[in-house]
Scaffold this active site. Sequence first.
Site, short mmCIF file in Angstrom:
data_model
loop_
_atom_site.label_atom_id
_atom_site.label_comp_id
_atom_site.label_asym_id
_atom_site.label_seq_id
_atom_site.Cartn_x
_atom_site.Cartn_y
_atom_site.Cartn_z
N ILE A 255 -4.67 -8.17 -2.78
CA ILE A 255 -5.45 -8.85 -1.11
C ILE A 255 -5.97 -7.45 -0.60
O ILE A 255 -6.69 -7.28 0.84
CB ILE A 255 -3.58 -8.09 -0.79
CG1 ILE A 255 -3.40 -9.10 1.26
CG2 ILE A 255 -2.73 -6.86 -0.66
CD1 ILE A 255 -2.28 -9.21 1.68
N LYS A 256 -6.10 -6.22 -0.50
CA LYS A 256 -6.36 -5.34 0.05
C LYS A 256 -9.00 -5.72 -0.07
O LYS A 256 -9.09 -4.73 0.78
CB LYS A 256 -6.42 -3.52 -1.01
CG LYS A 256 -6.85 -3.65 -2.37
CD LYS A 256 -6.10 -2.21 -2.60
CE LYS A 256 -7.13 -2.48 -4.40
NZ LYS A 256 -6.12 -1.07 -4.55
N GLY A 257 -8.80 -5.90 -1.75
CA GLY A 257 -10.13 -6.21 -1.28
C GLY A 257 -11.34 -5.54 -1.58
O GLY A 257 -10.88 -4.73 -1.78
#
Length: 250
Positions: free
Chosen positions: A130-132
């Site tokens: 999710i941090k990408g």
Amino acid sequence: MTSEPKRLLVPYGDTTGDGMVQVSFTLPMAHSKVAEGTAAQLAQKMGIDPALVVHAKPMGPDFTFFVVYGRVNHTVDPSVVEVVERDYPLLTPKEVNAAVKTGLRRRLVVVGGCIGTDAHTVGIDAILNIKGFAGEKGLEYYRELKVVNLGAQVSVPDLVEQALAEKADAVLVSQVVTQRDAHLLNTREMSAAFREAFPAARRPLLVVGGPRFDESKSAELGVDRIFTRGTTPGEVASYLVHRLIERRAS
């Protein structure tokens, strides 16, 4: 192929058109004057003339790292360069979610990991977590995507098994370790295994990525798409949605 008008280019170093370049390499020689002369000779054989060794540093007792600066006389024509252009629209996360919801009418399932002995998860995590990466959220952020990140050193049989169990729409594989073309051998092995385990119509999209891949070699390696350095999660998500909806409609 690009549509640029024909124009011959030479490298730029200190002044326009001077043809100056800088290259670095390591030789299996202890650092010495002979080693520096050998590095200069190699650079000359590469077309750099004159070649100036501007940096030499021992790398242990038996290797030396060199930086060489000099002029090349080669020219390049950008109008004949062939590259893989993005052939699908770049979507926002909201647009990706909407497209999945209306086009697939269920969540899009992605299984990813690093295969073989590759333990470098930075690439696959940048796309999936999710941090990408580069200011973009990873695929876990997308509401209509189910992401299964298997992590590092996943065997090809285990990857196939997980893809079957999850009914994966796409399999994403990152390969950073490239010694002796390990990334190419692993990719070919993976491709063959998926083609054996799945009927053609049900095979998930096979996508690989890594800094040493050539984007134009996807057919040769038996995968659907290759992504190289700098790829963002949004590019991958947009590609998956485009291809899966296109496949469903055909």
